[in-house]
Motif scaffolding. Structure first.
Motif, short mmCIF file in Angstrom:
data_model
loop_
_atom_site.label_atom_id
_atom_site.label_comp_id
_atom_site.label_asym_id
_atom_site.label_seq_id
_atom_site.Cartn_x
_atom_site.Cartn_y
_atom_site.Cartn_z
N LEU A 105 0.83 -1.20 0.00
CA LEU A 105 0.00 0.00 0.00
C LEU A 105 0.87 1.26 0.00
O LEU A 105 0.59 2.22 -0.73
CB LEU A 105 -0.92 -0.02 1.21
N VAL A 106 1.94 1.26 0.78
CA VAL A 106 2.86 2.39 0.80
C VAL A 106 3.52 2.57 -0.57
O VAL A 106 3.59 3.68 -1.10
CB VAL A 106 3.93 2.22 1.91
N ALA A 107 4.00 1.47 -1.16
CA ALA A 107 4.65 1.54 -2.48
C ALA A 107 3.68 2.06 -3.53
O ALA A 107 4.04 2.92 -4.35
CB ALA A 107 5.19 0.17 -2.87
N ALA A 108 2.45 1.56 -3.52
CA ALA A 108 1.45 2.02 -4.49
C ALA A 108 1.12 3.49 -4.27
O ALA A 108 0.95 4.24 -5.25
CB ALA A 108 0.20 1.16 -4.40
N GLY A 109 1.05 3.91 -3.02
CA GLY A 109 0.79 5.32 -2.72
C GLY A 109 1.90 6.22 -3.25
O GLY A 109 1.64 7.26 -3.86
N PHE A 110 3.16 5.80 -3.00
CA PHE A 110 4.27 6.58 -3.53
C PHE A 110 4.25 6.61 -5.06
O PHE A 110 4.51 7.66 -5.67
CB PHE A 110 5.62 6.01 -3.05
N ALA A 111 3.93 5.48 -5.68
CA ALA A 111 3.88 5.44 -7.15
C ALA A 111 2.77 6.36 -7.67
O ALA A 111 2.98 7.08 -8.65
CB ALA A 111 3.66 4.02 -7.63
N ALA A 112 1.62 6.33 -7.03
CA ALA A 112 0.49 7.15 -7.49
C ALA A 112 0.78 8.65 -7.35
O ALA A 112 0.27 9.45 -8.13
CB ALA A 112 -0.77 6.78 -6.71
N LEU A 113 1.59 9.01 -6.36
CA LEU A 113 1.87 10.43 -6.11
C LEU A 113 3.23 10.88 -6.63
O LEU A 113 3.60 12.05 -6.46
CB LEU A 113 1.78 10.70 -4.61
N TYR A 114 3.97 9.98 -7.25
CA TYR A 114 5.31 10.31 -7.72
C TYR A 114 5.22 11.34 -8.85
O TYR A 114 4.59 11.11 -9.88
CB TYR A 114 6.02 9.04 -8.19
#
Length: 192
Positions: A55-64
């Motif tokens: 979830l953290v990785a996907a969040g970072f990817a979505a906001l990168y």
């Protein structure tokens, strides 16, 4: 041969053929690719680490910011990031729970990604090493060889048509592209 990887232009050609050649088609396709990249980054994180980390990785990817920026441009990175995320998710899933189709799909994604940027083929030995690491769990060498060959087969199936095209149409016996690396040339030509 091609000067640049033909993967993204081929992808756009299919999108335009299916949905029309309007400007919005490419932007919607990029938005879908970006969403799929986030989804497969989440899946990869879940396979390797766990659901919280995923979830953290996907969040970072979505906001990168760079993902957001490139999503608005017609760049091969839009397709390649998604293909690489699917490649890694399939490879890790296949190593965890061996299924022939996961290794084949990983190879297909590797081959398609190479059509966007051929230097991704440098990852192929790393993929084989990851598969070979399962030897530590007692997997016989014969299975490791079959799994590695299945990845290679998937990649070959995607790259071979472009190689044949380069040879037959352009008379250029190159794998994917003929420029040999733009930055390499820029820094190493007589006028540099």
């Amino acid at each position: 041969g091609f000067e640049m990887g033909p993967g993204y232009p081929y992808f756009l050609g299919v999108m335009y053929w299916m949905f029309g050649s309007g400007f919005e088609v490419s932007h919607i396709a990029n938005a879908v690719l970006g969403s799929l990249a986030v989804l497969f980054i989440w899946l990869l994180g879940r396979i390797v680490f766990g659901w919280r980390e995923a979830l953290v990785a996907a969040g970072f990817a979505a906001l990168y910011p760079m993902f957001i920026y490139t999503g608005g441009d017609l760049l091969s990175e839009n397709l390649q990031i998604t293909l690489n995320a699917i490649l890694l998710a399939c490879l890790c899933a296949g190593i965890r729970r061996p299924r022939w189709w996961l290794f084949l799909l990983a190879g297909v994604m590797l081959g398609l990604s190479a059509l966007c940027r051929p230097n991704v083929l440098l990852f192929a030995p790393v993929a084989v090493l990851c598969i070979a690491a399962t030897r530590l769990d007692g997997v016989p060498w014969s299975r490791i060889a079959i799994r590695s060959a299945t990845v290679a087969l998937g990649a070959i199936l995607m790259v071979a048509p472009v190689t044949v095209r380069n040879w037959r149409i352009a008379g250029d016996p190159v794998l994917i592209t003929a420029h040999g690396g733009m930055n390499f040339y820029i820094g190493n030509n007589p006028d540099a």
